[in-house]
Enzyme design. Structure first.
Site, PDB file in Angstrom:
ATOM      1  N   ALA A 177      -4.720  -3.940   0.701  1.00 55.07           N
ATOM      2  CA  ALA A 177      -5.121  -4.219   2.081  1.00 55.07           C
ATOM      3  C   ALA A 177      -3.942  -4.044   3.019  1.00 55.07           C
ATOM      4  CB  ALA A 177      -5.664  -5.644   2.198  1.00 55.07           C
ATOM      5  N   VAL A 178      -4.252  -3.495   4.184  1.00 58.11           N
ATOM      6  CA  VAL A 178      -3.296  -3.420   5.285  1.00 58.11           C
ATOM      7  C   VAL A 178      -4.015  -4.005   6.491  1.00 58.11           C
ATOM      8  CG1 VAL A 178      -1.786  -1.950   6.658  1.00 58.11           C
ATOM      9  CG2 VAL A 178      -2.332  -1.299   4.300  1.00 58.11           C
ATOM     10  N   ILE A 179      -3.434  -5.053   7.045  1.00 55.13           N
ATOM     11  CA  ILE A 179      -4.039  -5.725   8.189  1.00 55.13           C
ATOM     12  C   ILE A 179      -3.194  -5.430   9.423  1.00 55.13           C
ATOM     13  CG2 ILE A 179      -4.727  -7.949   9.174  1.00 55.13           C
ATOM     14  CD1 ILE A 179      -5.150  -8.950   6.289  1.00 55.13           C
TER      15      ILE A 179
ATOM     16  N   GLU B 117       1.218  -6.259  15.188  1.00 51.26           N
ATOM     17  CA  GLU B 117       1.590  -5.975  16.577  1.00 51.26           C
ATOM     18  C   GLU B 117       2.423  -4.707  16.723  1.00 51.26           C
ATOM     19  OE1 GLU B 117       3.505  -9.508  17.906  1.00 51.26           O
ATOM     20  OE2 GLU B 117       1.701 -10.713  17.726  1.00 51.26           O
ATOM     21  N   THR B 118       2.725  -4.018  15.621  1.00 46.86           N
ATOM     22  CA  THR B 118       3.582  -2.835  15.689  1.00 46.86           C
ATOM     23  C   THR B 118       2.864  -1.612  15.129  1.00 46.86           C
ATOM     24  OG1 THR B 118       4.544  -3.108  13.486  1.00 46.86           O
ATOM     25  CG2 THR B 118       5.580  -4.341  15.296  1.00 46.86           C
TER      26      THR B 118
ATOM     27  N   ALA C 128       0.808  -1.215   0.000  1.00 50.08           N
ATOM     28  CA  ALA C 128       0.000   0.000   0.000  1.00 50.08           C
ATOM     29  C   ALA C 128       0.845   1.269   0.000  1.00 50.08           C
ATOM     30  CB  ALA C 128      -0.941  -0.009   1.207  1.00 50.08           C
TER      31      ALA C 128
ATOM     32  N   PHE D 274      -9.491   5.771  -3.000  1.00 47.19           N
ATOM     33  CA  PHE D 274      -8.856   4.987  -1.949  1.00 47.19           C
ATOM     34  C   PHE D 274      -9.689   3.743  -1.676  1.00 47.19           C
ATOM     35  CE2 PHE D 274      -8.056   4.045   2.579  1.00 47.19           C
ATOM     36  CZ  PHE D 274      -6.670   3.999   2.588  1.00 47.19           C
TER      37      PHE D 274
ATOM     38  N   HIS E 297       3.620  -0.131  12.488  1.00 51.32           N
ATOM     39  CA  HIS E 297       3.764  -0.125  11.028  1.00 51.32           C
ATOM     40  C   HIS E 297       2.427   0.102  10.335  1.00 51.32           C
ATOM     41  CE1 HIS E 297       4.372  -2.165   7.043  1.00 51.32           C
ATOM     42  NE2 HIS E 297       5.453  -1.409   7.097  1.00 51.32           N
TER      43      HIS E 297
ATOM     44  N   GLU F 273       3.355   1.930  -1.694  1.00 50.24           N
ATOM     45  CA  GLU F 273       3.762   2.241  -3.067  1.00 50.24           C
ATOM     46  C   GLU F 273       2.608   2.718  -3.950  1.00 50.24           C
ATOM     47  OE1 GLU F 273       6.587   0.092  -0.958  1.00 50.24           O
ATOM     48  OE2 GLU F 273       4.708  -0.862  -1.590  1.00 50.24           O
TER      49      GLU F 273
END
Length: 148
Positions: free
Chosen positions: A73-75, A78-79, A49, A106, A81, A51
């Site tokens: 998609a961005v899932i 634990e950080t 994502a 978007f 990021h 890029e």
């Protein structure tokens, strides 16, 4: 009037990307009709994502496309990021359309789990790929309306 579109897809989650691309292609096909034998949209793939904005900008500035739908998609992990990637992808995609005047949407899933992603990529809740293409088409209608 036939128009050509671009779909820029983040493929980090390949299966989700394929579903989102299919939804966007279906919406663009409904808007343009069957005349484009190879589909109404060209697909450009990027790794993630983060890029998407640069690839969308390249597509928008090429002069070849009426609009650009960005999907991926961005899932959440634990950080931190997740927060950085989501925010910068959204900001960058918005900046593309503001800088170029080419409708750029978007359609990036920003979710907590794969189950949520599947539900929003043509599953039981929504099809974010289709919605991204619908947003491009709606913005083009606004442009036509304002042009008189």
């Amino acid at each position: 009037m036939s128009q050509r579109y671009a779909i820029v897809a983040a493929t980090f989650y390949r299966d989700l990307a394929d579903r989102l691309i299919a939804g966007a292609q279906a919406s663009f096909a409904e808007a343009t009709g069957p005349e484009a034998a190879d589909g109404p949209a060209d697909v450009y793939e990027v790794p993630g994502a983060f890029e998407l904005p640069l690839a969308a900008k390249m597509a928008a500035e090429s002069g070849r496309y009426a609009g650009v739908a960005c999907v991926g998609a961005v899932i959440r992990g634990e950080t931190d990021h997740y927060d950085w990637v989501c925010g910068e992808a959204a900001r960058g995609i918005q900046q593309v359309q503001l800088d170029t005047g080419v409708p750029t949407s978007f359609g990036v899933l920003t979710v907590d789990s794969m189950d949520q992603a599947l539900a929003r990529s043509g599953g039981d809740k929504r099809d974010s790929g289709r919605h991204a293409a619908d947003a491009v088409i709606a913005l083009l209608a606004v442009r036509r309306g304002l042009a008189g």
